[in-house]
Design a protein around this motif. Sequence first.
Motif, PDB file in Angstrom:
ATOM      1  N   LEU A  82     -18.435 -32.503 -41.639  1.00 24.90           N
ATOM      2  CA  LEU A  82     -19.804 -32.323 -41.142  1.00 24.90           C
ATOM      3  C   LEU A  82     -20.126 -33.300 -40.029  1.00 24.90           C
ATOM      4  CD1 LEU A  82     -21.756 -31.620 -44.461  1.00 24.90           C
ATOM      5  CD2 LEU A  82     -21.018 -29.994 -42.722  1.00 24.90           C
ATOM      6  N   ARG A  83     -19.635 -34.535 -40.126  1.00 24.93           N
ATOM      7  CA  ARG A  83     -19.943 -35.522 -39.087  1.00 24.93           C
ATOM      8  C   ARG A  83     -19.245 -35.197 -37.767  1.00 24.93           C
ATOM      9  NH1 ARG A  83     -15.460 -38.773 -38.826  1.00 24.93           N
ATOM     10  NH2 ARG A  83     -14.184 -38.946 -40.740  1.00 24.93           N
ATOM     11  N   GLU A  84     -18.278 -34.301 -37.786  1.00 24.30           N
ATOM     12  CA  GLU A  84     -17.568 -33.925 -36.567  1.00 24.30           C
ATOM     13  C   GLU A  84     -18.219 -32.742 -35.853  1.00 24.30           C
ATOM     14  OE1 GLU A  84     -13.027 -35.198 -37.882  1.00 24.30           O
ATOM     15  OE2 GLU A  84     -13.794 -33.210 -38.427  1.00 24.30           O
ATOM     16  N   LEU A  85     -19.211 -32.128 -36.486  1.00 24.77           N
ATOM     17  CA  LEU A  85     -19.880 -30.980 -35.869  1.00 24.77           C
ATOM     18  C   LEU A  85     -20.813 -31.438 -34.757  1.00 24.77           C
ATOM     19  CD1 LEU A  85     -20.897 -28.843 -38.972  1.00 24.77           C
ATOM     20  CD2 LEU A  85     -18.973 -28.450 -37.436  1.00 24.77           C
ATOM     21  N   THR A  86     -20.867 -30.657 -33.691  1.00 24.51           N
ATOM     22  CA  THR A  86     -21.834 -30.869 -32.613  1.00 24.51           C
ATOM     23  C   THR A  86     -22.429 -29.521 -32.232  1.00 24.51           C
ATOM     24  OG1 THR A  86     -20.192 -30.576 -30.848  1.00 24.51           O
ATOM     25  CG2 THR A  86     -20.528 -32.831 -31.691  1.00 24.51           C
ATOM     26  N   THR A  87     -23.598 -29.563 -31.629  1.00 29.27           N
ATOM     27  CA  THR A  87     -24.227 -28.319 -31.195  1.00 29.27           C
ATOM     28  C   THR A  87     -23.350 -27.597 -30.184  1.00 29.27           C
ATOM     29  OG1 THR A  87     -26.444 -29.205 -31.566  1.00 29.27           O
ATOM     30  CG2 THR A  87     -26.262 -27.329 -30.084  1.00 29.27           C
ATOM     31  N   SER A  88     -22.755 -28.350 -29.253  1.00 31.03           N
ATOM     32  CA  SER A  88     -21.929 -27.714 -28.221  1.00 31.03           C
ATOM     33  C   SER A  88     -20.706 -27.042 -28.829  1.00 31.03           C
ATOM     34  CB  SER A  88     -21.500 -28.747 -27.176  1.00 31.03           C
ATOM     35  OG  SER A  88     -20.712 -29.767 -27.769  1.00 31.03           O
ATOM     36  N   ARG A  89     -20.112 -27.672 -29.834  1.00 32.52           N
ATOM     37  CA  ARG A  89     -18.918 -27.095 -30.456  1.00 32.52           C
ATOM     38  C   ARG A  89     -19.260 -25.780 -31.155  1.00 32.52           C
ATOM     39  NH1 ARG A  89     -14.522 -30.956 -33.328  1.00 32.52           N
ATOM     40  NH2 ARG A  89     -12.749 -29.517 -33.198  1.00 32.52           N
ATOM     41  N   LEU A  90     -20.388 -25.760 -31.869  1.00 34.06           N
ATOM     42  CA  LEU A  90     -20.821 -24.542 -32.551  1.00 34.06           C
ATOM     43  C   LEU A  90     -21.243 -23.477 -31.550  1.00 34.06           C
ATOM     44  CD1 LEU A  90     -22.897 -26.141 -35.445  1.00 34.06           C
ATOM     45  CD2 LEU A  90     -20.647 -25.053 -35.635  1.00 34.06           C
ATOM     46  N   ASP A  91     -21.871 -23.898 -30.454  1.00 31.50           N
ATOM     47  CA  ASP A  91     -22.327 -22.940 -29.451  1.00 31.50           C
ATOM     48  C   ASP A  91     -21.144 -22.252 -28.781  1.00 31.50           C
ATOM     49  OD1 ASP A  91     -24.763 -21.910 -28.115  1.00 31.50           O
ATOM     50  OD2 ASP A  91     -23.801 -22.696 -26.319  1.00 31.50           O
ATOM     51  N   VAL A  92     -20.108 -23.020 -28.437  1.00 32.70           N
ATOM     52  CA  VAL A  92     -18.918 -22.430 -27.823  1.00 32.70           C
ATOM     53  C   VAL A  92     -18.287 -21.415 -28.771  1.00 32.70           C
ATOM     54  CG1 VAL A  92     -16.553 -22.932 -27.111  1.00 32.70           C
ATOM     55  CG2 VAL A  92     -18.428 -24.372 -26.303  1.00 32.70           C
ATOM     56  N   PHE A  93     -18.227 -21.747 -30.053  1.00 32.07           N
ATOM     57  CA  PHE A  93     -17.653 -20.837 -31.050  1.00 32.07           C
ATOM     58  C   PHE A  93     -18.446 -19.538 -31.128  1.00 32.07           C
ATOM     59  CE2 PHE A  93     -18.036 -19.505 -35.575  1.00 32.07           C
ATOM     60  CZ  PHE A  93     -16.776 -18.964 -35.726  1.00 32.07           C
ATOM     61  N   LEU A  94     -19.766 -19.635 -31.189  1.00 30.91           N
ATOM     62  CA  LEU A  94     -20.606 -18.445 -31.332  1.00 30.91           C
ATOM     63  C   LEU A  94     -20.601 -17.598 -30.062  1.00 30.91           C
ATOM     64  CD1 LEU A  94     -23.586 -20.047 -33.282  1.00 30.91           C
ATOM     65  CD2 LEU A  94     -21.938 -18.389 -34.169  1.00 30.91           C
ATOM     66  N   VAL A  95     -20.624 -18.247 -28.899  1.00 28.00           N
ATOM     67  CA  VAL A  95     -20.606 -17.496 -27.642  1.00 28.00           C
ATOM     68  C   VAL A  95     -19.286 -16.745 -27.502  1.00 28.00           C
ATOM     69  CG1 VAL A  95     -20.542 -17.725 -25.129  1.00 28.00           C
ATOM     70  CG2 VAL A  95     -22.274 -18.953 -26.453  1.00 28.00           C
ATOM     71  N   ARG A  96     -18.193 -17.346 -27.930  1.00 29.08           N
ATOM     72  CA  ARG A  96     -16.903 -16.666 -27.872  1.00 29.08           C
ATOM     73  C   ARG A  96     -16.888 -15.431 -28.772  1.00 29.08           C
ATOM     74  NH1 ARG A  96     -14.080 -20.832 -28.448  1.00 29.08           N
ATOM     75  NH2 ARG A  96     -13.479 -20.694 -30.642  1.00 29.08           N
ATOM     76  N   LEU A  97     -17.569 -15.512 -29.924  1.00 29.44           N
ATOM     77  CA  LEU A  97     -17.647 -14.355 -30.814  1.00 29.44           C
ATOM     78  C   LEU A  97     -18.407 -13.198 -30.175  1.00 29.44           C
ATOM     79  CD1 LEU A  97     -18.380 -15.902 -34.337  1.00 29.44           C
ATOM     80  CD2 LEU A  97     -16.230 -14.944 -33.501  1.00 29.44           C
ATOM     81  N   ARG A  98     -19.373 -13.529 -29.305  1.00 29.73           N
ATOM     82  CA  ARG A  98     -20.159 -12.477 -28.659  1.00 29.73           C
ATOM     83  C   ARG A  98     -19.269 -11.543 -27.854  1.00 29.73           C
ATOM     84  NH1 ARG A  98     -24.185 -14.693 -24.401  1.00 29.73           N
ATOM     85  NH2 ARG A  98     -25.003 -15.732 -26.253  1.00 29.73           N
ATOM     86  N   SER A  99     -18.216 -12.080 -27.228  1.00 24.61           N
ATOM     87  CA  SER A  99     -17.327 -11.240 -26.426  1.00 24.61           C
ATOM     88  C   SER A  99     -16.530 -10.271 -27.286  1.00 24.61           C
ATOM     89  CB  SER A  99     -16.366 -12.124 -25.618  1.00 24.61           C
ATOM     90  OG  SER A  99     -15.515 -12.863 -26.491  1.00 24.61           O
ATOM     91  N   ILE A 100     -16.428 -10.571 -28.582  1.00 25.61           N
ATOM     92  CA  ILE A 100     -15.713  -9.684 -29.513  1.00 25.61           C
ATOM     93  C   ILE A 100     -16.672  -8.664 -30.104  1.00 25.61           C
ATOM     94  CG2 ILE A 100     -14.336  -9.591 -31.626  1.00 25.61           C
ATOM     95  CD1 ILE A 100     -13.536 -12.500 -31.061  1.00 25.61           C
ATOM     96  N   SER A 101     -17.798  -9.170 -30.616  1.00 24.33           N
ATOM     97  CA  SER A 101     -18.767  -8.294 -31.273  1.00 24.33           C
ATOM     98  C   SER A 101     -20.079  -9.041 -31.459  1.00 24.33           C
ATOM     99  CB  SER A 101     -18.230  -7.829 -32.625  1.00 24.33           C
ATOM    100  OG  SER A 101     -19.252  -7.284 -33.428  1.00 24.33           O
TER     101      SER A 101
END
Length: 362
Positions: A82-101
């Motif tokens: 949990l301490r390694e999570l950042t907003t930017s890291r989660l945002d990049v992950f979610l934006v990449r999913l958008r290109s799939i579905s």
Amino acid sequence: MTRQVTATGTTGAAAERALRQKLVDRRAPTQQGITADTTMTKLAAHWLAFLREEGRIEATTVNEYERVLANVVLPELGGLRLRELTTSRLDVFLVRLRSISTSRQRKAKVVLSAMLGLAVRHDALTVNLVQQTSRVHRQRSEPRSLTLADLVGVREALRAWAAKERPGPKASSDLADIIDLMLATGARIGEVLAVRWADVELNATRPSLTIKGTIKTEAGKGTYRKASPKSDASVRTVVLPGFAIAVLERRRASAPGDPNAPVFPTRNGTWQQVNNVERRWRQVRKDTGLEWVTPHTFRKTVATLIAERVDAETASQQLGHSSPAITREFYISKPAIAADVAHVLDELAASPDPGTGRILGE
């Protein structure tokens, strides 16, 4: 309670720097075992266990959350603490999913936000980082309902499918009757399959049907009737049109006397699965030009017709929605042409009376 914190380094200065960083990263201990060092995989297990123990969310929904975690979220984020999570890291992950579905992106964001919300409540995080990520933009599609010509095509496809030669038992008229009852009530497919003879009143002055259940299928539990539909607003009694009365009277003539028996049973007298009925409909519509028609399309058709003939409020009540806004946004098709007000607009072409300034003909 005072606790001693220690750190090491190759030099005194390095040890001091390590100690200061450790104090910055440190979180107060929690009673539930969720800390800043908890991995996302362990947090997911805690969250799913919490949902099942709470019992507020349907088991089928929790199972879907678990599937999204296992197939989408945890393969990439499961090893992070949990301490390694950042907003930017989660945002990049979610934006990449958008290109799939977009659907996959939306579901992943829902489960991530709920999981991190649990971590915030247990003091393992100070803020929910998912709430600061980019919004999920879904492409809006206009609701599409069936025309009368489309309905003729639906019924022709049903007759052709029922008459088709195939191995095994002859196809029954169940599917045609199920669709007729959906068109007669605006009910969801699970609600129609859950109707019992005890819910039908054909001898009243105004024959009616009460919707107060739905069909669920769960791994390890099988298919069963849940004694309440999707929401409180979904419990409703609807007056039946003539064609639905004819369908139910015909079926009742060959039905067992048990009032709790399903109106649409399987050959073994059990509850039909929603997935099986949907699969049969896909077989019926194949190569007919009706591939866009789903069971939900029949529900939209009911909403659109009632809204045109009466109003959206009545359509919302028929469908069992909690708000007419939901019905307007997702269920009612826009007319191909706006309301005919040409005779009103013609007044704008008239010449004013020089004496009064009023439009001539008023």
